[in-house]
Design a protein around this motif. Structure first.
Motif, PDB file in Angstrom:
ATOM      1  N   GLY A 147       0.805  -1.218   0.000  1.00 29.32           N
ATOM      2  CA  GLY A 147       0.000   0.000   0.000  1.00 29.32           C
ATOM      3  C   GLY A 147       0.831   1.257   0.000  1.00 29.32           C
ATOM      4  O   GLY A 147       0.498   2.246  -0.666  1.00 29.32           O
ATOM      5  N   ILE A 148       1.944   1.245   0.743  1.00 29.46           N
ATOM      6  CA  ILE A 148       2.812   2.426   0.787  1.00 29.46           C
ATOM      7  C   ILE A 148       3.541   2.606  -0.544  1.00 29.46           C
ATOM      8  O   ILE A 148       3.707   3.726  -1.034  1.00 29.46           O
ATOM      9  N   LYS A 149       3.963   1.491  -1.163  1.00 29.63           N
ATOM     10  CA  LYS A 149       4.637   1.589  -2.460  1.00 29.63           C
ATOM     11  C   LYS A 149       3.708   2.128  -3.544  1.00 29.63           C
ATOM     12  O   LYS A 149       4.140   2.826  -4.458  1.00 29.63           O
ATOM     13  N   SER A 150       2.416   1.795  -3.434  1.00 31.27           N
ATOM     14  CA  SER A 150       1.460   2.248  -4.450  1.00 31.27           C
ATOM     15  C   SER A 150       1.259   3.756  -4.450  1.00 31.27           C
ATOM     16  O   SER A 150       0.747   4.321  -5.411  1.00 31.27           O
ATOM     17  N   LEU A 151       1.664   4.439  -3.362  1.00 27.94           N
ATOM     18  CA  LEU A 151       1.539   5.892  -3.302  1.00 27.94           C
ATOM     19  C   LEU A 151       2.567   6.588  -4.184  1.00 27.94           C
ATOM     20  O   LEU A 151       2.384   7.757  -4.536  1.00 27.94           O
ATOM     21  N   GLY A 152       3.646   5.895  -4.535  1.00 32.61           N
ATOM     22  CA  GLY A 152       4.674   6.502  -5.370  1.00 32.61           C
ATOM     23  C   GLY A 152       5.347   7.690  -4.717  1.00 32.61           C
ATOM     24  O   GLY A 152       5.489   8.746  -5.333  1.00 32.61           O
ATOM     25  N   LEU A 153       5.741   7.529  -3.473  1.00 27.35           N
ATOM     26  CA  LEU A 153       6.353   8.633  -2.737  1.00 27.35           C
ATOM     27  C   LEU A 153       7.733   8.965  -3.282  1.00 27.35           C
ATOM     28  O   LEU A 153       8.483   8.086  -3.700  1.00 27.35           O
ATOM     29  N   LYS A 154       8.046  10.251  -3.253  1.00 21.24           N
ATOM     30  CA  LYS A 154       9.373  10.706  -3.662  1.00 21.24           C
ATOM     31  C   LYS A 154      10.299  10.733  -2.452  1.00 21.24           C
ATOM     32  O   LYS A 154       9.869  10.586  -1.314  1.00 21.24           O
ATOM     33  N   LYS A 155      11.561  10.925  -2.713  1.00 22.09           N
ATOM     34  CA  LYS A 155      12.554  10.950  -1.649  1.00 22.09           C
ATOM     35  C   LYS A 155      12.284  12.137  -0.723  1.00 22.09           C
ATOM     36  O   LYS A 155      12.093  13.266  -1.167  1.00 22.09           O
ATOM     37  N   GLY A 156      12.250  11.877   0.562  1.00 20.46           N
ATOM     38  CA  GLY A 156      11.990  12.922   1.541  1.00 20.46           C
ATOM     39  C   GLY A 156      10.552  12.970   2.005  1.00 20.46           C
ATOM     40  O   GLY A 156      10.250  13.603   3.021  1.00 20.46           O
ATOM     41  N   GLU A 157       9.638  12.332   1.276  1.00 22.69           N
ATOM     42  CA  GLU A 157       8.233  12.314   1.680  1.00 22.69           C
ATOM     43  C   GLU A 157       8.004  11.148   2.638  1.00 22.69           C
ATOM     44  O   GLU A 157       8.558  10.063   2.455  1.00 22.69           O
ATOM     45  N   VAL A 158       7.193  11.398   3.655  1.00 21.91           N
ATOM     46  CA  VAL A 158       6.900  10.370   4.650  1.00 21.91           C
ATOM     47  C   VAL A 158       5.394  10.224   4.796  1.00 21.91           C
ATOM     48  O   VAL A 158       4.634  11.127   4.455  1.00 21.91           O
ATOM     49  N   PHE A 319     -30.190  16.859  -0.472  1.00 26.49           N
ATOM     50  CA  PHE A 319     -30.278  15.763  -1.451  1.00 26.49           C
ATOM     51  C   PHE A 319     -29.203  15.864  -2.531  1.00 26.49           C
ATOM     52  O   PHE A 319     -29.087  14.975  -3.368  1.00 26.49           O
ATOM     53  N   SER A 320     -28.450  16.933  -2.513  1.00 25.79           N
ATOM     54  CA  SER A 320     -27.404  17.143  -3.509  1.00 25.79           C
ATOM     55  C   SER A 320     -26.049  16.786  -2.915  1.00 25.79           C
ATOM     56  O   SER A 320     -25.650  17.327  -1.874  1.00 25.79           O
ATOM     57  N   THR A 321     -25.350  15.871  -3.565  1.00 25.24           N
ATOM     58  CA  THR A 321     -24.009  15.496  -3.123  1.00 25.24           C
ATOM     59  C   THR A 321     -22.998  16.439  -3.765  1.00 25.24           C
ATOM     60  O   THR A 321     -22.907  16.510  -4.990  1.00 25.24           O
ATOM     61  N   PRO A 322     -22.245  17.193  -2.970  1.00 25.52           N
ATOM     62  CA  PRO A 322     -21.331  18.183  -3.549  1.00 25.52           C
ATOM     63  C   PRO A 322     -20.130  17.549  -4.225  1.00 25.52           C
ATOM     64  O   PRO A 322     -19.690  16.456  -3.859  1.00 25.52           O
ATOM     65  N   LYS A 323     -19.616  18.260  -5.218  1.00 22.70           N
ATOM     66  CA  LYS A 323     -18.351  17.879  -5.844  1.00 22.70           C
ATOM     67  C   LYS A 323     -17.241  18.578  -5.072  1.00 22.70           C
ATOM     68  O   LYS A 323     -17.055  19.778  -5.177  1.00 22.70           O
ATOM     69  N   PHE A 324     -16.512  17.791  -4.287  1.00 20.99           N
ATOM     70  CA  PHE A 324     -15.532  18.372  -3.379  1.00 20.99           C
ATOM     71  C   PHE A 324     -14.267  18.787  -4.116  1.00 20.99           C
ATOM     72  O   PHE A 324     -13.870  18.178  -5.108  1.00 20.99           O
ATOM     73  N   LEU A 325     -13.661  19.836  -3.601  1.00 19.55           N
ATOM     74  CA  LEU A 325     -12.353  20.273  -4.083  1.00 19.55           C
ATOM     75  C   LEU A 325     -11.311  19.707  -3.137  1.00 19.55           C
ATOM     76  O   LEU A 325     -11.200  20.149  -1.998  1.00 19.55           O
ATOM     77  N   ARG A 326     -10.570  18.710  -3.580  1.00 22.88           N
ATOM     78  CA  ARG A 326      -9.585  18.048  -2.726  1.00 22.88           C
ATOM     79  C   ARG A 326      -8.180  18.317  -3.203  1.00 22.88           C
ATOM     80  O   ARG A 326      -7.969  18.488  -4.409  1.00 22.88           O
ATOM     81  N   ALA A 327      -7.266  18.305  -2.295  1.00 23.47           N
ATOM     82  CA  ALA A 327      -5.859  18.433  -2.672  1.00 23.47           C
ATOM     83  C   ALA A 327      -5.377  17.122  -3.272  1.00 23.47           C
ATOM     84  O   ALA A 327      -5.809  16.052  -2.861  1.00 23.47           O
ATOM     85  N   GLU A 328      -4.476  17.192  -4.252  1.00 23.08           N
ATOM     86  CA  GLU A 328      -3.981  15.970  -4.889  1.00 23.08           C
ATOM     87  C   GLU A 328      -3.108  15.153  -3.959  1.00 23.08           C
ATOM     88  O   GLU A 328      -3.171  13.948  -3.915  1.00 23.08           O
ATOM     89  N   LYS A 329      -2.248  15.857  -3.181  1.00 21.42           N
ATOM     90  CA  LYS A 329      -1.314  15.182  -2.297  1.00 21.42           C
ATOM     91  C   LYS A 329      -1.882  15.205  -0.909  1.00 21.42           C
ATOM     92  O   LYS A 329      -1.862  16.237  -0.287  1.00 21.42           O
ATOM     93  N   TYR A 330      -2.447  14.083  -0.429  1.00 16.69           N
ATOM     94  CA  TYR A 330      -2.788  14.234   0.940  1.00 16.69           C
ATOM     95  C   TYR A 330      -2.474  13.062   1.832  1.00 16.69           C
ATOM     96  O   TYR A 330      -2.854  13.023   2.966  1.00 16.69           O
ATOM     97  N   TYR A 331      -1.645  12.165   1.304  1.00 11.61           N
ATOM     98  CA  TYR A 331      -1.147  11.106   2.168  1.00 11.61           C
ATOM     99  C   TYR A 331       0.252  11.447   2.689  1.00 11.61           C
ATOM    100  O   TYR A 331       0.703  10.872   3.643  1.00 11.61           O
ATOM    101  N   SER A 332       0.935  12.352   2.024  1.00 15.92           N
ATOM    102  CA  SER A 332       2.315  12.656   2.426  1.00 15.92           C
ATOM    103  C   SER A 332       2.429  14.071   2.933  1.00 15.92           C
ATOM    104  O   SER A 332       1.620  14.935   2.609  1.00 15.92           O
TER     105      SER A 332
END
Length: 333
Positions: A147-158, A319-332
């Motif tokens: 699971g951690i490898k699938s994130l494709g982390l770069k050097k320095g990211e934890v 009754f309306s499900t919003p389209k959320f604005l999420r950050a792309e990087k949020y595991y690291s």
């Protein structure tokens, strides 16, 4: 202390047996030097998932939320949620059958009846959406090497790992001890909706507090006005526009409604204000308590991140499900 087979001269042990014979004595009982292997243990799940779409399909109701109904198995939260519905039902009964049905003005009764019922319906719908919507739970047990490898982390990211649900903990996520899951952008766990308030259901919780506050103010106004009207008419019965009940019974119903309107009007008004302040400042309740420092979005982007993009009348619809604005990087981080 230990037993070893005698080996003929000139013969040798295999490597594994040699290590056992020389370093690992064979005890007849339990070895006092044996150490317990510490393993991560995932907490038992306190959440159930249901697919209710087959129940509503005969009525022509097709909604994506019905296929993924989230329910927290917490008896305290279930009792609080049922109590909330009963309070709304009590206000509905007093407003419709104690006050408005016996009003002398049909226009007054129709106008206030329509407004109160629409607000009550939206309040119940918002409560159900906040209660049965996944607040943004992180998958359990995904903190594996794969699971951690699938994130494709770069050097320095934890990445951070939650020791309780063994999951990869995203930025701004916190573990809820009631749901026993990590929740993205968790604000708090609310027993009144029997759920966490997080990234995916904060809109419905804000709408719930707003509509409950509005019906509390509306019912409080009608109860006070009706009481003053009946006192002025000297409780002369149904023809005066008071009530079909006796004056003491009507007075008790109105007093309880006034007390309920004041209590929940103040409570939900404060809750609505704090939630809107948190949304506009892009800061959850837990982050405020911990005084976490982080880069924040503008107020308008923070509003869109909760209620959806772009701005429309759907912001006020449960009754309306919003389209959320999420950050792309949020595991690291």
């Amino acid at each position: 202390m230990y037993e070893m087979e005698r080996v003929p001269e000139g013969s040798t042990f295999p490597r594994e047996l040699e290590e056992i014979a020389t370093t690992k004595p064979i005890y007849k009982g339990k070895s006092p030097y044996k150490k317990k292997k510490v393993q991560d243990k995932i907490q038992t799940d306190n959440v159930a998932h249901y697919d209710l779409s087959p129940l509503f399909r005969p009525f022509g109701v097709h909604h994506p939320s019905l296929r993924h109904v989230w329910f927290v198995k917490d008896i305290c939260g279930v009792v609080c949620a049922i109590f909330t519905w009963l309070l709304i039902l009590y206000a509905e009964y007093v407003v419709m059958f104690v006050m408005l049905v016996h009003e002398s003005s049909n226009i007054y009764s129709l106008l206030h009846g329509v407004v109160f019922n629409i607000l009550s319906f939206l309040a119940v719908a918002s409560h159900l959406r906040a209660m049965f919507t996944d607040p943004g739970a992180v998958p359990k047990g995904n903190a594996t090497s794969e699971g951690i490898k699938s994130l494709g982390l770069k050097k320095g990211e934890v990445v951070f790992k939650c020791p309780k649900c063994i999951s990869i903990k995203p930025d701004r996520a916190h573990h809820c001890s009631v749901c026993q899951r990590c929740i993205r952008k968790m604000d708090h766990h609310c027993p009144w909706v029997n759920n966490c308030v997080g990234e995916s259901n904060q809109k419905y919780f804000v709408l719930f507090t707003m509509y409950i506050c509005l019906i509390s103010i509306h019912s409080l106004y009608m109860a006070v006005a009706h009481f003053i009207h009946c006192v002025a008419k000297d409780w002369k019965g149904e023809s005066s526009g008071c009530s079909g009940m006796s004056p003491p019974a009507t007075t008790i119903f109105l007093i309880f409604l006034i007390f309920e309107g004041m209590l929940f009007g103040i409570f939900t008004g404060i809750m609505f204000g704090t939630q809107m302040a948190a949304v506009c400042s892009d800061e959850t309740g837990i982050e405020q308590l911990k005084k976490e420092q982080r880069e924040r979005q503008s107020r308008w982007l923070s509003m869109k991140a909760v209620f959806g993009h772009p701005f429309s009348i759907h912001w006020f619809s449960p009754f309306s499900t919003p389209k959320f604005l999420r950050a792309e990087k949020y595991y690291s981080v």
